[in-house]
Design a protein around this motif. Structure first.
Motif, PDB file in Angstrom:
ATOM      1  N   ALA A 329       0.832  -1.204   0.000  1.00 50.23           N
ATOM      2  CA  ALA A 329       0.000   0.000   0.000  1.00 50.23           C
ATOM      3  C   ALA A 329       0.869   1.257   0.000  1.00 50.23           C
ATOM      4  O   ALA A 329       1.786   1.392   0.808  1.00 50.23           O
ATOM      5  CB  ALA A 329      -0.914   0.003   1.210  1.00 50.23           C
ATOM      6  N   LEU A 330       0.549   2.180  -0.911  1.00 50.40           N
ATOM      7  CA  LEU A 330       1.234   3.472  -0.937  1.00 50.40           C
ATOM      8  C   LEU A 330       0.632   4.433   0.081  1.00 50.40           C
ATOM      9  O   LEU A 330       1.315   5.323   0.589  1.00 50.40           O
ATOM     10  CB  LEU A 330       1.151   4.083  -2.340  1.00 50.40           C
ATOM     11  CG  LEU A 330       1.832   3.297  -3.459  1.00 50.40           C
ATOM     12  CD1 LEU A 330       1.597   3.986  -4.801  1.00 50.40           C
ATOM     13  CD2 LEU A 330       3.326   3.159  -3.188  1.00 50.40           C
ATOM     14  N   GLU A 331      -0.663   4.267   0.374  1.00 47.76           N
ATOM     15  CA  GLU A 331      -1.353   5.107   1.347  1.00 47.76           C
ATOM     16  C   GLU A 331      -2.188   4.212   2.266  1.00 47.76           C
ATOM     17  O   GLU A 331      -2.459   3.050   1.947  1.00 47.76           O
ATOM     18  CB  GLU A 331      -2.271   6.116   0.643  1.00 47.76           C
ATOM     19  CG  GLU A 331      -1.547   7.115  -0.249  1.00 47.76           C
ATOM     20  CD  GLU A 331      -2.518   8.081  -0.912  1.00 47.76           C
ATOM     21  OE1 GLU A 331      -3.758   7.876  -0.753  1.00 47.76           O
ATOM     22  OE2 GLU A 331      -2.065   9.010  -1.592  1.00 47.76           O
ATOM     23  N   LYS A 338     -11.208  -2.584   8.913  1.00 55.50           N
ATOM     24  CA  LYS A 338      -9.859  -2.414   9.450  1.00 55.50           C
ATOM     25  C   LYS A 338      -9.172  -1.256   8.736  1.00 55.50           C
ATOM     26  O   LYS A 338      -9.242  -1.129   7.506  1.00 55.50           O
ATOM     27  CB  LYS A 338      -9.033  -3.691   9.251  1.00 55.50           C
ATOM     28  CG  LYS A 338      -9.545  -4.905  10.027  1.00 55.50           C
ATOM     29  CD  LYS A 338      -9.236  -4.785  11.502  1.00 55.50           C
ATOM     30  CE  LYS A 338      -9.611  -6.053  12.251  1.00 55.50           C
ATOM     31  NZ  LYS A 338      -9.295  -5.964  13.688  1.00 55.50           N
ATOM     32  N   CYS A 339      -8.508  -0.423   9.508  1.00 56.74           N
ATOM     33  CA  CYS A 339      -7.735   0.692   8.945  1.00 56.74           C
ATOM     34  C   CYS A 339      -6.289   0.225   8.805  1.00 56.74           C
ATOM     35  O   CYS A 339      -5.578   0.042   9.801  1.00 56.74           O
ATOM     36  CB  CYS A 339      -7.829   1.921   9.843  1.00 56.74           C
ATOM     37  SG  CYS A 339      -9.525   2.522  10.048  1.00 56.74           S
ATOM     38  N   ILE A 340      -5.849   0.027   7.575  1.00 56.90           N
ATOM     39  CA  ILE A 340      -4.553  -0.586   7.294  1.00 56.90           C
ATOM     40  C   ILE A 340      -3.558   0.504   6.914  1.00 56.90           C
ATOM     41  O   ILE A 340      -3.828   1.325   6.027  1.00 56.90           O
ATOM     42  CB  ILE A 340      -4.667  -1.615   6.156  1.00 56.90           C
ATOM     43  CG1 ILE A 340      -5.863  -2.546   6.380  1.00 56.90           C
ATOM     44  CG2 ILE A 340      -3.375  -2.401   6.016  1.00 56.90           C
ATOM     45  CD1 ILE A 340      -5.782  -3.391   7.610  1.00 56.90           C
ATOM     46  N   PRO A 341      -2.388   0.549   7.554  1.00 57.78           N
ATOM     47  CA  PRO A 341      -1.434   1.629   7.278  1.00 57.78           C
ATOM     48  C   PRO A 341      -0.688   1.446   5.961  1.00 57.78           C
ATOM     49  O   PRO A 341      -0.533   0.328   5.450  1.00 57.78           O
ATOM     50  CB  PRO A 341      -0.464   1.538   8.462  1.00 57.78           C
ATOM     51  CG  PRO A 341      -0.504   0.102   8.878  1.00 57.78           C
ATOM     52  CD  PRO A 341      -1.921  -0.333   8.644  1.00 57.78           C
ATOM     53  N   ALA A 342      -0.238   2.565   5.427  1.00 58.66           N
ATOM     54  CA  ALA A 342       0.621   2.545   4.241  1.00 58.66           C
ATOM     55  C   ALA A 342       1.858   1.693   4.526  1.00 58.66           C
ATOM     56  O   ALA A 342       2.346   1.635   5.652  1.00 58.66           O
ATOM     57  CB  ALA A 342       1.037   3.970   3.874  1.00 58.66           C
ATOM     58  N   GLY A 343       2.345   1.034   3.485  1.00 55.21           N
ATOM     59  CA  GLY A 343       3.515   0.181   3.634  1.00 55.21           C
ATOM     60  C   GLY A 343       3.187  -1.263   3.928  1.00 55.21           C
ATOM     61  O   GLY A 343       4.065  -2.134   3.851  1.00 55.21           O
ATOM     62  N   THR A 344       1.921  -1.546   4.272  1.00 52.05           N
ATOM     63  CA  THR A 344       1.533  -2.922   4.550  1.00 52.05           C
ATOM     64  C   THR A 344       1.580  -3.747   3.269  1.00 52.05           C
ATOM     65  O   THR A 344       1.092  -3.318   2.217  1.00 52.05           O
ATOM     66  CB  THR A 344       0.114  -2.989   5.143  1.00 52.05           C
ATOM     67  OG1 THR A 344       0.085  -2.270   6.376  1.00 52.05           O
ATOM     68  CG2 THR A 344      -0.313  -4.423   5.389  1.00 52.05           C
TER      69      THR A 344
END
Length: 457
Positions: A329-331, A338-344
């Motif tokens: 993920a870039l963003e 679920k709120c997934i952070p960038a970089g995952t």
């Protein structure tokens, strides 16, 4: 944009320090299925300190690959680095705007009319392979299909019709591709039990010298010889920025490596499945006899062979050539609450999606009838994606679809490959899903054949 990431979905605890590394690396197919069966829609797995998000539903596939593709790129993990080391900046390894721009330049080389023009080459080479076989002999079908599909792709990419040259290239590609598991290809170039560093370097030089030599020759003559290389060179002439020799080299190298690897695995596994399911084989042979009556299939015959198409689609469902893919993920993004952070990094697996009981009903059964036209609307988008989906769907998919149909129909007109008794068939899940110890098969003559084998078309 998500501002407050929430905890990732639950998953296996794993071992201290390394997490689930051993399961992920040494028994991935079983591990993936166990994850889906235990955790359901999503699961988080730790490889060392790196969390990986596994998503197991068709709507997830759509979310990542077709609805929000620009927020997700291929991660720079060891596997991708290894591929990039070999393939360079081909369509398989580049991303973002660069991928979109290069794909637009390459697309004309895979126009339907251009791909369809290769049908005669495919059947001619299949006939020549058949002519080299002996009834009741045992062959390694994986090796036979590798050589056949490499001949076809070498001819269609480069207009090279030399058996000696193809064998030389085939050996080089085999050394490089089989030099070690893709995830450890960098290490294998330093020290590998599969192939020495010298062998790998010599094989790479053989391939590079051949491709760059052809590019130089074609740029001088500016001739369209009907192959993909000519199309690549001609397609860019009206573009403000042409491709460099290295870019063209990397693209065609990717096409060769991915093209023949996908086709040979598809054919090997399909022959295996047909040998294990005699009722399916009998129905397919009956269709071929009714439509073709022993003659070589043509492009016009394919719409009249729906069961053949169903067999291949079902083979891709059972044993998908590419069995997993990853996206980073870039963003920040939100999925299933679920709120997934960038970089995952997220893992998506054809191996899992193609076998979900609530989607397929009886996924453990090899049943080509599920691909009848009346059943197609019941398969949701994202449940079946052997070539990916969205803007990164495999550009060579039409080529693979045409090739596998024509080769399977041509070969089965003459021989019915049967798995050798007590043969050891083991999955080798690398970038593709290979039969680890090959596919030893006895060539049983098809007694319904009418026309003799010919090496000319």
């Amino acid at each position: 944009m998500v501002t407050t990431p929430t905890p990732l979905p639950t998953g296996p605890k794993g071992l201290p320090v390394i997490g689930s590394l051993l399961d992920f690396q040494y028994r991935p197919l079983r591990f993936f299925r166990e994850l889906e069966q235990r955790y359901g829609r999503m699961a988080t797995v730790h490889i060392g300190k790196q969390p990986l998000l596994f998503c197991f539903r068709p709507e997830h596939i759509r979310y990542f690959l077709t609805e929000n593709p620009r927020n997700f790129v291929k991660p720079g993990n060891a596997n991708d680095v290894g591929l990039k080391l070999f393939l360079g900046d081909g369509l398989l390894t580049i991303d973002g705007d660069h991928h979109r721009q290069q794909r637009r330049l390459v697309q004309p080389a895979f126009h339907k009319h251009r791909v369809d023009s290769y049908a005669t080459i495919m059947t001619r080479y299949a006939q020549e392979t058949i002519a080299s076989w002996q009834p009741d002999s045992v062959v390694n079908m994986a090796s036979e299909m590798q050589y056949l599909t490499l001949r076809i792709i070498t001819k269609t990419l480069f207009n090279v019709d030399s058996i000696e040259q193809t064998k030389k290239l085939g050996h080089a590609f085999d050394v490089v591709i089989s030099g070690g598991p893709p995830r450890t290809v960098i290490k294998s170039r330093i020290r590998s039990p599969f192939a020495s560093t010298r062998e790998l370097d010599e094989a790479s030089r053989t391939i590079d010298t051949f491709i760059y030599g052809l590019i130089e020759q074609r740029r001088k003559t500016n001739d369209d010889t009907g192959d993909v290389l000519s199309m690549l060179l001609q397609a860019q002439q009206n573009e403000p920025e042409s491709m460099t020799d290295k870019q063209i080299h990397d693209h065609v190298l990717t096409f060769v490596a991915a093209g023949h690897e996908t086709a040979q695995n598809t054919l090997s596994w399909t022959f295996y499945l047909l040998s294990q399911h005699p009722h399916v084989r009998a129905k397919l042979l009956a269709e071929l006899q009714t439509v073709l009556a022993g003659r070589v299939p043509t492009l016009d015959d394919l719409p009249k062979l729906p069961y053949l198409e169903g067999v291949i689609n079902e083979s891709w469902r059972f044993y998908p050539p590419a069995w997993r893919q990853a996206r980073m993920a870039l963003e920040d993004f939100e999925l299933d609450g679920k709120c997934i952070p960038a970089g995952t990094i997220t893992i998506l697996s054809q191996w899992i999606l193609h076998n979900l009981p609530d989607i397929w009903g009886d996924p453990e059964n090899f049943r080509p009838e599920r691909w009848d036209k009346q059943n197609a609307p019941s398969i949701p988008q994202g449940a079946y994606f052997p070539f990916g989906l969205g803007p990164r769907i495999c550009i060579g998919m039409p080529f693979a679809q045409l090739e596998t149909k024509l080769l399977l129909a041509t070969i089965l007109q003459h021989y019915i490959p049967q798995l050798k008794p007590r043969a050891r068939i083991v999955f080798q899940p690398l970038v593709t899903l290979r039969p680890k110890y090959g596919m030893p098969m006895r060539l049983e003559t098809n007694n319904t054949i009418i026309s003799p084998v010919s090496t000319t078309v």
